[in-house]
Design a protein around this motif. Sequence first.
Motif, PDB file in Angstrom:
ATOM      1  N   THR A  17       0.825  -1.209   0.000  1.00 36.95           N
ATOM      2  CA  THR A  17       0.000   0.000   0.000  1.00 36.95           C
ATOM      3  C   THR A  17       0.859   1.260   0.000  1.00 36.95           C
ATOM      4  O   THR A  17       0.583   2.214  -0.739  1.00 36.95           O
ATOM      5  CB  THR A  17      -0.951  -0.017   1.214  1.00 36.95           C
ATOM      6  OG1 THR A  17      -1.777  -1.187   1.100  1.00 36.95           O
ATOM      7  CG2 THR A  17      -1.818   1.223   1.266  1.00 36.95           C
ATOM      8  N   ASP A  40      -8.142  -3.886  -1.747  1.00 38.00           N
ATOM      9  CA  ASP A  40      -7.977  -4.440  -0.403  1.00 38.00           C
ATOM     10  C   ASP A  40      -9.159  -4.037   0.485  1.00 38.00           C
ATOM     11  O   ASP A  40      -9.468  -2.851   0.571  1.00 38.00           O
ATOM     12  CB  ASP A  40      -6.664  -3.913   0.197  1.00 38.00           C
ATOM     13  CG  ASP A  40      -6.301  -4.601   1.508  1.00 38.00           C
ATOM     14  OD1 ASP A  40      -7.179  -5.256   2.106  1.00 38.00           O
ATOM     15  OD2 ASP A  40      -5.143  -4.478   1.932  1.00 38.00           O
ATOM     16  N   ASN A  44      -6.698   0.691   2.886  1.00 44.73           N
ATOM     17  CA  ASN A  44      -5.648   1.577   3.412  1.00 44.73           C
ATOM     18  C   ASN A  44      -5.140   2.572   2.367  1.00 44.73           C
ATOM     19  O   ASN A  44      -4.789   3.696   2.703  1.00 44.73           O
ATOM     20  CB  ASN A  44      -4.460   0.752   3.930  1.00 44.73           C
ATOM     21  CG  ASN A  44      -4.801  -0.016   5.181  1.00 44.73           C
ATOM     22  OD1 ASN A  44      -5.701   0.373   5.925  1.00 44.73           O
ATOM     23  ND2 ASN A  44      -4.111  -1.109   5.424  1.00 44.73           N
ATOM     24  N   ASP A 126      -3.672  -1.815  -5.988  1.00 47.78           N
ATOM     25  CA  ASP A 126      -3.175  -2.231  -4.671  1.00 47.78           C
ATOM     26  C   ASP A 126      -3.910  -3.505  -4.263  1.00 47.78           C
ATOM     27  O   ASP A 126      -5.129  -3.506  -4.103  1.00 47.78           O
ATOM     28  CB  ASP A 126      -3.420  -1.118  -3.641  1.00 47.78           C
ATOM     29  CG  ASP A 126      -2.779  -1.441  -2.288  1.00 47.78           C
ATOM     30  OD1 ASP A 126      -1.788  -2.200  -2.261  1.00 47.78           O
ATOM     31  OD2 ASP A 126      -3.276  -0.934  -1.258  1.00 47.78           O
TER      32      ASP A 126
END
Length: 255
Positions: A17, A40, A44, A126
């Motif tokens: 991340t 994700d 984050n 990500d």
Amino acid sequence: MTKVIAITNQKGGVGKTTTSVNLAAALAKMKYKILLIDMDPQANATQGIGINRDYIELSTYHVLTGEVGLEKVIQHSYIENLDVAPGEIDLAGIDLELAHVKQGREVRLKQALDKVKDYYDYVFIDCPPALGLLNTNALTSCDTVLIPVQCEYYALEGLTQLLNTIKLTQNHFNKKLSIEGLLLTMLDQRTNLGLEVSQEVRKYFKEKVYKTVIPRNIKLSEAPSAGICIFDYDSSSVGAQAYKELAKEVLSRNG
Ligand SMILES: Nc1ncnc2c1ncn2[C@@H]1O[C@H](COP(=O)(O)OP(=O)(O)O)[C@@H](O)[C@H]1O
Ligand SMILES: [Mg+2]
């Protein structure tokens, strides 16, 4: 031509991340048009770039369930040239939710991305720390994978499994998938261990490993709590310098 790069490693806490956010930000600040896709459930990257979870009505979750296209999900971030397709916690249930879908569940992100990606120079995905449907969708959608490797004991552990997953994805969904590069992260310059691990990784993966190494830097871990990238948090930090170097290296590898 748009380049789509998935930032992946099924190990958690290796710098996926941090790399997604700061590499995306570095290139956006160099005037490239960038899309950051958050796959994700922890979201984050979304929060790290300043998008408040209270303002997310549509996320990559809704793209995977087929409810909306990516264009409805994408938001501008506070950084010019950097758009974000936010993630959210509901992504955690996607494997179960799509368990009944017989065909096409691995290509949902790709189909959605194909409709919007021409607008961007680089797209970064990500990935979550797991090898499930979220990761498969990411690997199916991308041209290459960038693999962060933490300079710690067991750094190489799990990479064999990741390489197998990449091979399987090549066979079934994405023939042209290749490795963009391996990135050594969180190097602690005060210890020999970091040096040993980085030598080991370079021995196996040779020129695939970026010359740039990301050092352990407290500023990199503080910036996400402010919801800003490292360049706006502390542009003179060693972390900022390293991610700027990485951005240049990524650009030079891509001509
Ligand atoms: N180079 C670094 N120096 C110091 N802390 C870092 C660095 N890279 C990441 N971190 C911190 O380590 C933790 C894990 O990093 P993260 O990027 O979230 O990994 P992943 O996405 O692979 O789980 C986070 O708290 C992050 O702020
Ligand atoms: Mg992460």
